[in-house]
Design an enzyme around this catalytic site. Structure first.
Site, short mmCIF file in Angstrom:
data_model
loop_
_atom_site.label_atom_id
_atom_site.label_comp_id
_atom_site.label_asym_id
_atom_site.label_seq_id
_atom_site.Cartn_x
_atom_site.Cartn_y
_atom_site.Cartn_z
N HIS A 134 0.84 -1.19 0.00
CA HIS A 134 0.00 0.00 0.00
C HIS A 134 0.88 1.25 0.00
O HIS A 134 1.92 1.28 0.66
CB HIS A 134 -0.91 0.01 1.23
CG HIS A 134 -1.66 -1.26 1.43
ND1 HIS A 134 -2.61 -1.70 0.54
CD2 HIS A 134 -1.59 -2.20 2.40
CE1 HIS A 134 -3.11 -2.85 0.96
NE2 HIS A 134 -2.49 -3.18 2.09
N GLU A 181 -1.68 -0.70 8.35
CA GLU A 181 -2.63 -1.66 8.92
C GLU A 181 -1.95 -2.58 9.92
O GLU A 181 -0.72 -2.63 10.00
CB GLU A 181 -3.28 -2.49 7.81
CG GLU A 181 -2.32 -3.33 6.99
CD GLU A 181 -2.96 -3.93 5.75
OE1 GLU A 181 -4.09 -3.56 5.41
OE2 GLU A 181 -2.32 -4.78 5.12
N ARG A 208 -1.47 -4.44 -6.29
CA ARG A 208 -1.29 -5.89 -6.43
C ARG A 208 -0.15 -6.13 -7.41
O ARG A 208 -0.18 -5.62 -8.54
CB ARG A 208 -2.59 -6.51 -6.94
CG ARG A 208 -2.61 -8.03 -7.00
CD ARG A 208 -3.91 -8.53 -7.61
NE ARG A 208 -5.08 -8.13 -6.86
CZ ARG A 208 -6.09 -7.42 -7.35
NH1 ARG A 208 -6.07 -7.02 -8.61
NH2 ARG A 208 -7.12 -7.09 -6.60
N HIS A 256 3.46 -7.69 1.20
CA HIS A 256 2.84 -8.61 2.16
C HIS A 256 1.71 -9.40 1.51
O HIS A 256 1.22 -9.04 0.43
CB HIS A 256 2.29 -7.86 3.37
CG HIS A 256 1.20 -6.88 3.03
ND1 HIS A 256 1.47 -5.59 2.62
CD2 HIS A 256 -0.15 -6.99 3.01
CE1 HIS A 256 0.33 -4.95 2.39
NE2 HIS A 256 -0.67 -5.79 2.62
#
Length: 320
Positions: free
Chosen positions: A101, A118, A196, A176
């Site tokens: 991200h 996150e 992605r 990740h």
């Protein structure tokens, strides 16, 4: 304002399964449900109150009507009427795509969005289930790009075997993926921006490969090997144990077998509880809510006291 529960927003995913129903009791109707969004004001996916007199009211409407009472003055001053947190439960029957991200600066420039920092709390994991977090060595941008061309990216990635209670902090730029067989709670900035970079060459139900964001990711990736992701935290009973404290959210762990009362009159933030084990009754001055494993509640910032009644519960407490 009493403790609020919201209707889950259920998401079909190519990699999803049935644990959200089988383990957490969510009302899913298919075998590929990957996410339950518990608290969201993402456009098109805005949470709606499920309990009490405010049932049927959207979270965004509550915030617009009484921003400081819901969010807290300091949160409102910082974010306006944008709810800054997105809360999910995620079930990965298959490996998720390899992704990352962007940070706030890049996300604002490219997408007019927050970045996406996150954290994950593992609630259930099959034997030998793992996560991908970061690289297993320092790599250059050129090495990374070559690994995509040669289909050898997986050789550069760091795998972490997991069990219930393991917790990970995923800062922006860190490559990740959640591995097959993992059910977890996710706390993140309000953002749905994901780059992605590899999807195991899978095809969706229409036979199409999913979009990759190869070029966008190149300038967003942290290519250095780091060991900053595994969260070490105390699990002392019947107290508040610090887990993560970052600019975007603060998360504590409560492992309770007795009641706990908190004076939160000086908190100046909403409080979220995610129940990751057992069950509890959570109350403020204006009402109470029953919470079982896999459920979430939001206590508005106007709350002065939080009283938790339980004979056994594990809770994640999230504030700003």
């Amino acid at each position: 304002m009493y403790p609020l529960k919201f209707n889950p927003i259920l998401k079909e995913r190519l990699w999803g399964g049935t644990k959200l129903k089988d383990v957490l009791g969510k009302p899913i109707e298919n075998d590929i449900t990957g996410e339950s969004w518990e608290l969201s004001t993402v456009s098109g996916d805005i949470s709606v109150v499920a309990n009490g007199d405010l049932a049927g009211t959207s979270l965004q409407d509550l915030i617009e009507k009484e921003p400081e009472n819901v969010l807290g003055k300091s949160v409102y001053d910082r974010f306006g009427t944008d709810f800054p947190i997105l809360i999910k439960f995620i079930d990965a029957k298959q490996d998720l795509s390899i992704q990352l991200h962007p940070n706030d600066e890049l996300a604002k420039k490219r997408h007019n969005s927050f970045g996406k920092t996150e954290m994950w709390y593992v609630m259930d994991a099959d034997d030998d289930a793992s996560l991908i977090v970061g690289f297993n060595k320092d790599v250059t941008k050129e090495e990374y790009a070559k690994s995509l061309e040669n289909d050898t990216l997986l050789d550069l990635l760091n795998y972490e075997k997991v069990k219930e209670g393991d917790t990970f902090f995923i800062n922006t730029g860190k490559i990740h993926a959640i591995g097959a067989g993992v059910l977890l709670a996710e706390i993140q900035q309000t953002s749905d921006i994901t780059y992605r970079v590899f999807d195991f060459n899978r095809k969706d139900k229409n036979g199409n490969l999913r979009e990759l964001h190869t070029e966008q990711a190149l300038d967003a990736i942290d290519y250095t090997k780091k060991d900053d992701f595994k969260v070490k935290y105390s699990q002392e009973k019947n107290t508040v144990n610090a887990m993560v404290d970052c600019p975007y959210f603060k998360t504590d762990f409560l492992d309770l077998n007795a009641g706990l009362t908190q004076d939160v009159s000086g908190r100046d933030s909403f409080t979220i509880f995610m129940c990751v084990g057992g069950s509890a009754t959570i109350a403020n001055e204006n009402g109470s809510v029953e919470l079982k494993r896999g459920e979430t509640t939001l206590l508005p910032a106007v709350s002065n006291t939080i009283k938790i009644t339980t004979e056994g519960a594990k809770l994640l407490e999230v504030t700003i």
